[in-house]
Scaffold this active site. Structure first.
Site, mmCIF file in Angstrom:
data_model
loop_
_atom_site.group_PDB
_atom_site.id
_atom_site.type_symbol
_atom_site.label_atom_id
_atom_site.label_comp_id
_atom_site.label_asym_id
_atom_site.label_seq_id
_atom_site.Cartn_x
_atom_site.Cartn_y
_atom_site.Cartn_z
ATOM 1 N N ASP A 1 16.701 -39.898 -1.645
ATOM 2 C CA ASP A 1 17.034 -41.301 -1.830
ATOM 3 C C ASP A 1 18.515 -41.329 -2.191
ATOM 4 O O ASP A 1 18.907 -40.824 -3.249
ATOM 5 C CB ASP A 1 16.201 -41.870 -2.986
ATOM 6 C CG ASP A 1 16.485 -43.343 -3.218
ATOM 7 O OD1 ASP A 1 17.631 -43.770 -3.000
ATOM 8 O OD2 ASP A 1 15.566 -44.056 -3.626
ATOM 9 N N HIS A 2 19.329 -41.910 -1.316
ATOM 10 C CA HIS A 2 20.772 -41.780 -1.550
ATOM 11 C C HIS A 2 21.238 -42.531 -2.798
ATOM 12 O O HIS A 2 22.306 -42.246 -3.325
ATOM 13 C CB HIS A 2 21.575 -42.188 -0.303
ATOM 14 C CG HIS A 2 21.830 -43.657 -0.180
ATOM 15 N ND1 HIS A 2 20.955 -44.520 0.435
ATOM 16 C CD2 HIS A 2 22.862 -44.418 -0.601
ATOM 17 C CE1 HIS A 2 21.443 -45.745 0.384
ATOM 18 N NE2 HIS A 2 22.603 -45.717 -0.239
ATOM 19 N N HIS B 1 14.979 -47.353 -3.454
ATOM 20 C CA HIS B 1 16.130 -47.516 -4.348
ATOM 21 C C HIS B 1 15.778 -48.299 -5.624
ATOM 22 O O HIS B 1 16.118 -47.889 -6.730
ATOM 23 C CB HIS B 1 17.272 -48.231 -3.628
ATOM 24 C CG HIS B 1 17.651 -47.590 -2.331
ATOM 25 N ND1 HIS B 1 17.580 -46.245 -2.114
ATOM 26 C CD2 HIS B 1 18.102 -48.120 -1.157
ATOM 27 C CE1 HIS B 1 17.983 -45.973 -0.881
ATOM 28 N NE2 HIS B 1 18.297 -47.095 -0.286
ATOM 29 N N LYS C 1 19.343 -59.027 2.077
ATOM 30 C CA LYS C 1 20.527 -58.899 2.935
ATOM 31 C C LYS C 1 21.125 -60.288 3.116
ATOM 32 O O LYS C 1 20.445 -61.287 2.945
ATOM 33 C CB LYS C 1 20.123 -58.331 4.290
ATOM 34 C CG LYS C 1 19.707 -56.863 4.185
ATOM 35 C CD LYS C 1 19.960 -56.122 5.468
ATOM 36 C CE LYS C 1 19.559 -54.672 5.362
ATOM 37 N NZ LYS C 1 20.579 -53.822 4.720
HETATM 38 C C1 BG6 Z 1 19.888 -48.003 2.822
HETATM 39 C C2 BG6 Z 1 19.219 -49.134 3.526
HETATM 40 O O1 BG6 Z 1 18.943 -47.103 2.319
HETATM 41 O O2 BG6 Z 1 20.652 -48.513 1.752
HETATM 42 C C3 BG6 Z 1 20.226 -50.147 4.019
HETATM 43 O O3 BG6 Z 1 18.493 -48.617 4.631
HETATM 44 C C4 BG6 Z 1 21.121 -50.610 2.895
HETATM 45 O O4 BG6 Z 1 19.582 -51.274 4.613
HETATM 46 C C5 BG6 Z 1 21.686 -49.405 2.156
HETATM 47 O O5 BG6 Z 1 22.178 -51.370 3.457
HETATM 48 C C6 BG6 Z 1 22.415 -49.829 0.912
HETATM 49 O O6 BG6 Z 1 23.016 -48.719 0.340
HETATM 50 P P1 BG6 Z 1 24.487 -48.763 -0.175
HETATM 51 O O7 BG6 Z 1 24.723 -47.407 -0.724
HETATM 52 O O8 BG6 Z 1 25.348 -49.091 1.003
HETATM 53 O O9 BG6 Z 1 24.515 -49.835 -1.184
#
Ligand code: BG6
Length: 429
Positions: free
Chosen positions: A194-195, A257, A357
């Site tokens: 999970d980034h 997230h 979004k």
């Molecule tokens: C991703 C989603 O995991 O996270 C995207 O698939 C989203 O839809 C993005 O825009 C948001 O991450 P960050 O790091 O750009 O805020």
């Protein structure tokens, strides 16, 4: 301590984790994620000298690109970063390769194996491989099976597979996928990532809570009246309708997230700073979490979709008009919900999760609102007395705010809220 070590930058670099020699194989390399996030992040690591010279990136997708075409596409999307450091790009670029691969075709996997051996010789990557599944979630299972069948996951010490969200569509399909992946590789080879957990500010939730003593005594139902976790984005679905139509905000943002931020905010201190201990504490939070109204979820959840908007000079497309989106789509681009965590720390405290979004403002934050003073002795100089709030700003303007009442200047005893502000940018540059 030597003179060079007193340089704070050097000390900082010495503390960074060193990435071992390896080839990072990105499946789905022609997609959005690769040029928007992965390659820019890797280039930045390279510029910070955190990638070893024995490092290679092999992009794979069905398109019949050559190495040169792949490099030139990545170069275009990194124009600004490269302009700032053209020399770095030249060297980085030497480690970028491309191989057309369809994970469903056996011969392609055989060719991939040979290409990897060639890259090992060229870049001294020592058969260390990380396979990153930047493909449609439908292919996570079959992709892992194909890698395993081709023997590319056989070496459990030198091969690993990275899987992004959504991990399954629901509980049953997540369990199915887990079974498949576990049959293809050992647990230590599997990285379900999970980034958001890579963000400094998300990691900071743990440090703020468990490296300070002042928060713990008040971090509970006795002092906190609500918790709001928000991730608002100004961007729309962009080029990702194919994926987003079947995911929606719930699978794209909430189950990963937002849930991670919820778990970090609500968990008990782990016994050790180790993955297993942290995971166990997070799992306990999720076990105790429930929707505020499970029998009638529509009473505590809102689903929405962005419509057309913007101004005549700068019109914005509605979700249903976006390329690739079904004109009658009911996929949610906004979702909010109220939860409770039924444990000793949090019983009765509402947790609000929301994400969307095309919102007016880009903002991710965790807001803890404290209980109001039991008696208001002073008049308010503003709209009314406000409860104290601790605001953890995940992005942008990363940092934290503490909001409390002070005496408004002037004669009379009136109170007004002020913010005590910590900014990562100001403190660390
Ligand atoms: C991703 C989603 O995991 O996270 C995207 O698939 C989203 O839809 C993005 O825009 C948001 O991450 P960050 O790091 O750009 O805020």
């Amino acid at each position: 301590m030597t003179a060079s070590l007193t340089n704070p930058l050097r000390v900082g670099l010495r503390q960074e984790r060193v990435i071992s020699p390896q080839c990072l194989v990105i499946f789905g390399a022609s997609g959005d994620l690769t040029h928007r996030k992965l390659i820019p992040a890797l280039f930045e690591l390279f510029r910070q000298r955190r990638l070893p010279s024995e490092f290679a990136i092999l992009g794979c997708a069905r398109r019949p690109w050559s190495d040169a075409e792949f490099r030139s596409k990545m170069e275009k999307s990194l124009a600004v970063e490269i302009a700032a450091d053209p020399e770095a790009w030249k060297t980085f670029c030497d480690g970028l390769f491309y191989e057309p691969v369809d994970l469903q075709i056996d011969e392609d996997l055989v060719r991939l194996g040979k290409r990897l051996e060639q890259i090992d010789r060229l870049r001294a990557t020592r058969s260390n491989r990380t396979f990153y599944m930047s493909v449609s979630p439908n292919f996570y299972g079959s992709g892992c099976r194909a890698l395993a069948a081709a023997g590319l996951l056989a070496d459990s010490k030198r091969s690993r597979v990275v899987i992004e969200k959504p991990f399954g569509r629901d509980f049953a399909s997540a369990q199915d996928l887990n079974r498949i992946v576990n049959n293809c590789a050992k647990e230590n080879q599997i990285f379900r990532i999970d980034h958001y957990l890579g963000k400094e500010t998300v990691q900071n939730i743990l440090v703020l809570r468990f490296a300070n003593t002042i928060f713990e005594p008040i971090w509970n139902r006795n002092y906190i009246s609500s918790v709001q976790i928000t991730a608002a984005e100004t961007v729309g679905v962009e080029e990702r309708a194919g994926y987003y139509e079947s995911a929606g905000a719930l699978r794209d943002m909430v189950q990963n997230h937002l849930t991670q931020m919820l778990a970090l905010t609500a968990m008990e201190p782990p016994g050790r700073y180790e993955p297993e201990s942290i995971r166990n504490e997070k799992a306990k939070v999720l076990q105790a979490a429930r929707l505020a109204n499970e029998a009638e979820p529509w009473k505590c959840c809102v689903r929405g979709q962005y419509g057309p908007g913007g101004s005549s000079a700068d019109p914005l497309t509605g979700y249903r008009q976006e390329p690739g989106v079904d004109p009658n789509s009911t996929t949610e681009t906004y979702v909010s919900m109220k939860l409770f965590i039924d444990n000793w720390r949090w019983q009765g405290v509402p947790f609000y999760l929301r994400t969307g979004k095309r919102m007016p403002k880009r903002l991710s934050e965790v807001v803890l609102t404290f209980r109001e003073a039991p008696v208001h002795l002073f008049d308010s100089a503003g709209a009314g007395p406000t409860a104290n709030q601790l605001i953890l700003r995940i992005q942008p303007n990363e940092g934290a705010d503490f909001r409390f009442e002070v005496k408004a200047p002037g004669s009379g005893m009136r109170s007004r809220p002020v913010d005590m502000d910590f900014s990562y940018d100001e403190s660390f540059g």
